[in-house]
Design a protein around this motif. Sequence first.
Motif, PDB file in Angstrom:
ATOM      1  N   SER A 117       7.079  -7.791  15.172  1.00  0.00           N
ATOM      2  CA  SER A 117       6.207  -8.607  14.318  1.00  0.00           C
ATOM      3  C   SER A 117       5.100  -7.727  13.761  1.00  0.00           C
ATOM      4  O   SER A 117       4.601  -6.846  14.458  1.00  0.00           O
ATOM      5  CB  SER A 117       5.560  -9.737  15.119  1.00  0.00           C
ATOM      6  OG  SER A 117       6.542 -10.583  15.690  1.00  0.00           O
ATOM      7  N   PHE A 118       4.742  -7.957  12.517  1.00  0.00           N
ATOM      8  CA  PHE A 118       3.559  -7.297  11.941  1.00  0.00           C
ATOM      9  C   PHE A 118       3.198  -7.985  10.641  1.00  0.00           C
ATOM     10  O   PHE A 118       3.963  -8.795  10.106  1.00  0.00           O
ATOM     11  CB  PHE A 118       3.802  -5.796  11.715  1.00  0.00           C
ATOM     12  CG  PHE A 118       4.926  -5.454  10.774  1.00  0.00           C
ATOM     13  CD1 PHE A 118       4.741  -5.491   9.394  1.00  0.00           C
ATOM     14  CD2 PHE A 118       6.173  -5.075  11.267  1.00  0.00           C
ATOM     15  CE1 PHE A 118       5.773  -5.169   8.529  1.00  0.00           C
ATOM     16  CE2 PHE A 118       7.211  -4.759  10.407  1.00  0.00           C
ATOM     17  CZ  PHE A 118       7.011  -4.803   9.038  1.00  0.00           C
ATOM     18  N   ARG A 119       1.984  -7.653  10.153  1.00  0.00           N
ATOM     19  CA  ARG A 119       1.530  -8.135   8.844  1.00  0.00           C
ATOM     20  C   ARG A 119       1.001  -6.955   8.082  1.00  0.00           C
ATOM     21  O   ARG A 119       0.386  -6.069   8.676  1.00  0.00           O
ATOM     22  CB  ARG A 119       0.352  -9.095   9.010  1.00  0.00           C
ATOM     23  CG  ARG A 119       0.681 -10.377   9.693  1.00  0.00           C
ATOM     24  CD  ARG A 119      -0.613 -11.030  10.146  1.00  0.00           C
ATOM     25  NE  ARG A 119      -0.370 -12.454  10.276  1.00  0.00           N
ATOM     26  CZ  ARG A 119      -1.081 -13.397   9.680  1.00  0.00           C
ATOM     27  NH1 ARG A 119      -2.138 -13.080   8.942  1.00  0.00           N
ATOM     28  NH2 ARG A 119      -0.761 -14.652   9.819  1.00  0.00           N
ATOM     29  N   VAL A 120       1.184  -6.965   6.785  1.00  0.00           N
ATOM     30  CA  VAL A 120       0.575  -5.952   5.939  1.00  0.00           C
ATOM     31  C   VAL A 120      -0.226  -6.673   4.867  1.00  0.00           C
ATOM     32  O   VAL A 120       0.308  -7.531   4.162  1.00  0.00           O
ATOM     33  CB  VAL A 120       1.626  -5.036   5.258  1.00  0.00           C
ATOM     34  CG1 VAL A 120       0.950  -3.821   4.648  1.00  0.00           C
ATOM     35  CG2 VAL A 120       2.714  -4.612   6.237  1.00  0.00           C
ATOM     36  N   GLU A 121      -1.510  -6.348   4.769  1.00  0.00           N
ATOM     37  CA  GLU A 121      -2.361  -6.957   3.736  1.00  0.00           C
ATOM     38  C   GLU A 121      -2.057  -6.326   2.388  1.00  0.00           C
ATOM     39  O   GLU A 121      -1.634  -5.168   2.313  1.00  0.00           O
ATOM     40  CB  GLU A 121      -3.847  -6.744   4.083  1.00  0.00           C
ATOM     41  CG  GLU A 121      -4.284  -7.352   5.413  1.00  0.00           C
ATOM     42  CD  GLU A 121      -4.026  -8.856   5.512  1.00  0.00           C
ATOM     43  OE1 GLU A 121      -4.159  -9.562   4.487  1.00  0.00           O
ATOM     44  OE2 GLU A 121      -3.663  -9.324   6.612  1.00  0.00           O
ATOM     45  N   ALA A 122      -2.291  -7.075   1.322  1.00  0.00           N
ATOM     46  CA  ALA A 122      -2.039  -6.581  -0.032  1.00  0.00           C
ATOM     47  C   ALA A 122      -2.797  -5.276  -0.265  1.00  0.00           C
ATOM     48  O   ALA A 122      -3.962  -5.154   0.083  1.00  0.00           O
ATOM     49  CB  ALA A 122      -2.472  -7.630  -1.049  1.00  0.00           C
ATOM     50  N   GLY A 123      -2.085  -4.306  -0.832  1.00  0.00           N
ATOM     51  CA  GLY A 123      -2.701  -3.024  -1.164  1.00  0.00           C
ATOM     52  C   GLY A 123      -2.740  -2.030  -0.014  1.00  0.00           C
ATOM     53  O   GLY A 123      -3.127  -0.884  -0.193  1.00  0.00           O
ATOM     54  N   GLU A 124      -2.318  -2.458   1.172  1.00  0.00           N
ATOM     55  CA  GLU A 124      -2.344  -1.547   2.310  1.00  0.00           C
ATOM     56  C   GLU A 124      -1.031  -0.797   2.468  1.00  0.00           C
ATOM     57  O   GLU A 124       0.008  -1.227   1.958  1.00  0.00           O
ATOM     58  CB  GLU A 124      -2.610  -2.320   3.610  1.00  0.00           C
ATOM     59  CG  GLU A 124      -4.039  -2.792   3.728  1.00  0.00           C
ATOM     60  CD  GLU A 124      -4.472  -2.944   5.174  1.00  0.00           C
ATOM     61  OE1 GLU A 124      -3.649  -3.384   6.006  1.00  0.00           O
ATOM     62  OE2 GLU A 124      -5.643  -2.613   5.469  1.00  0.00           O
ATOM     63  N   THR A 125      -1.101   0.309   3.188  1.00  0.00           N
ATOM     64  CA  THR A 125       0.097   1.080   3.514  1.00  0.00           C
ATOM     65  C   THR A 125       0.342   1.009   5.013  1.00  0.00           C
ATOM     66  O   THR A 125      -0.510   1.399   5.806  1.00  0.00           O
ATOM     67  CB  THR A 125      -0.064   2.553   3.094  1.00  0.00           C
ATOM     68  OG1 THR A 125      -0.201   2.607   1.673  1.00  0.00           O
ATOM     69  CG2 THR A 125       1.156   3.384   3.502  1.00  0.00           C
ATOM     70  N   LEU A 126       1.523   0.497   5.367  1.00  0.00           N
ATOM     71  CA  LEU A 126       1.964   0.499   6.762  1.00  0.00           C
ATOM     72  C   LEU A 126       2.991   1.612   6.918  1.00  0.00           C
ATOM     73  O   LEU A 126       3.937   1.701   6.132  1.00  0.00           O
ATOM     74  CB  LEU A 126       2.630  -0.831   7.126  1.00  0.00           C
ATOM     75  CG  LEU A 126       3.272  -0.863   8.525  1.00  0.00           C
ATOM     76  CD1 LEU A 126       2.203  -0.992   9.613  1.00  0.00           C
ATOM     77  CD2 LEU A 126       4.286  -1.992   8.662  1.00  0.00           C
ATOM     78  N   VAL A 127       2.801   2.463   7.914  1.00  0.00           N
ATOM     79  CA  VAL A 127       3.786   3.507   8.181  1.00  0.00           C
ATOM     80  C   VAL A 127       4.564   3.145   9.443  1.00  0.00           C
ATOM     81  O   VAL A 127       3.974   2.839  10.485  1.00  0.00           O
ATOM     82  CB  VAL A 127       3.118   4.888   8.339  1.00  0.00           C
ATOM     83  CG1 VAL A 127       4.123   5.923   8.828  1.00  0.00           C
ATOM     84  CG2 VAL A 127       2.510   5.342   7.008  1.00  0.00           C
ATOM     85  N   LEU A 128       5.897   3.145   9.328  1.00  0.00           N
ATOM     86  CA  LEU A 128       6.778   2.968  10.487  1.00  0.00           C
ATOM     87  C   LEU A 128       7.097   4.358  11.014  1.00  0.00           C
ATOM     88  O   LEU A 128       7.737   5.154  10.338  1.00  0.00           O
ATOM     89  CB  LEU A 128       8.068   2.248  10.087  1.00  0.00           C
ATOM     90  CG  LEU A 128       7.916   0.908   9.361  1.00  0.00           C
ATOM     91  CD1 LEU A 128       9.293   0.327   9.007  1.00  0.00           C
ATOM     92  CD2 LEU A 128       7.119  -0.081  10.207  1.00  0.00           C
ATOM     93  N   LEU A 129       6.608   4.641  12.213  1.00  0.00           N
ATOM     94  CA  LEU A 129       6.694   5.990  12.767  1.00  0.00           C
ATOM     95  C   LEU A 129       7.504   5.971  14.056  1.00  0.00           C
ATOM     96  O   LEU A 129       7.358   5.043  14.867  1.00  0.00           O
ATOM     97  CB  LEU A 129       5.261   6.499  13.055  1.00  0.00           C
ATOM     98  CG  LEU A 129       5.092   7.845  13.747  1.00  0.00           C
ATOM     99  CD1 LEU A 129       5.580   8.986  12.854  1.00  0.00           C
ATOM    100  CD2 LEU A 129       3.621   8.079  14.125  1.00  0.00           C
ATOM    101  N   GLY A 130       8.308   7.008  14.246  1.00  0.00           N
ATOM    102  CA  GLY A 130       9.048   7.122  15.502  1.00  0.00           C
ATOM    103  C   GLY A 130      10.188   8.097  15.327  1.00  0.00           C
ATOM    104  O   GLY A 130      10.528   8.476  14.210  1.00  0.00           O
ATOM    105  N   PRO A 131      10.803   8.483  16.444  1.00  0.00           N
ATOM    106  CA  PRO A 131      11.869   9.484  16.391  1.00  0.00           C
ATOM    107  C   PRO A 131      13.129   8.930  15.738  1.00  0.00           C
ATOM    108  O   PRO A 131      13.283   7.715  15.586  1.00  0.00           O
ATOM    109  CB  PRO A 131      12.112   9.804  17.872  1.00  0.00           C
ATOM    110  CG  PRO A 131      11.664   8.597  18.611  1.00  0.00           C
ATOM    111  CD  PRO A 131      10.552   7.998  17.804  1.00  0.00           C
TER     112      PRO A 131
END
Length: 229
Positions: free
Chosen positions: A23-37
């Motif tokens: 679960s997650f939320r991203v606000e308008a104009g933001e950058t979410l990075v999905l990080l992992g191996p």
Amino acid sequence: EPAIEVRNLTKRYGSHTAVQDVSFRVEAGETLVLLGPSGCGKTTLLRMLNRLVEPDSGVVLINGQHVRSQPPELLRRGIGYVIQQVGLLPHYTVAENVAVVPQLLGYAPAIIAARTAELLNRLHLPPERFAGQCPSQLSGGQQQRVGLARALAADPPVVLLDEPFGALDPITRASIRREFRELPELRRTTVVLVTHDVTEAFELADQILLLDAGRVQQLGPPRELLLRP
Ligand code: ADP
Ligand code: ADP
């Protein structure tokens, strides 16, 4: 309301759970990075946002709308998407590649031409020189910039980027990353970006979601993240 809201997404391939209860939320104009191996489920998670992958359970809302209530083709036209293997149309020119989505959406030719020229200039591909070229005449870094221009051409509210700099040499990679951060088009767009590169994540993210074997290990702004060696 958030630009993107994901609730309890799970995806299994046979008996293997690739993404589990995320679960997650991203606000308008933001950058979410999905990080992992490699193999932790980043690409699977990203592709559930534009229905290239259908979840087993959970929901995705973009601007409050359930993505599963929208036909996948229409949904994808409204979402920019860039992958490591850019996938430019080889027999189309640079300008034609950038124009694909605005054309599908029925934009007026004059608007498409102006928008294409503006984006190519912004991405350091002066249209006088590059608009008529074919992808095979460009370097990897230049092709990646065209891919980005194409993803942004119709001003999508959401852009999904899967290792967008992954195929580039380290120097080109660092310089494109800097340009990328400064792009006004990206600043007003909501971005979800996949990478396994911690430096890249810290440089670009408003929020980082650290995935471990398909589960959320940590989620928060870079400065609050605890990275264990
Ligand atoms: P990442 O992007 O973090 O490298 P992926 O989302 O590509 O991870 O893959 C997560 C896991 O799911 C891996 O174990 C991968 O082998 C598996 N997987 C991904 N796509 C498929 C598929 N289409 N069929 C079966 N297994 C898959
Ligand atoms: P990535 O570069 O994100 O790690 P991959 O090379 O793992 O991507 O995956 C490339 C393609 O192969 C994707 O369409 C993915 O869904 C599929 N795939 C990945 N792992 C598997 C798997 N174990 N079985 C079947 N398909 C897979």
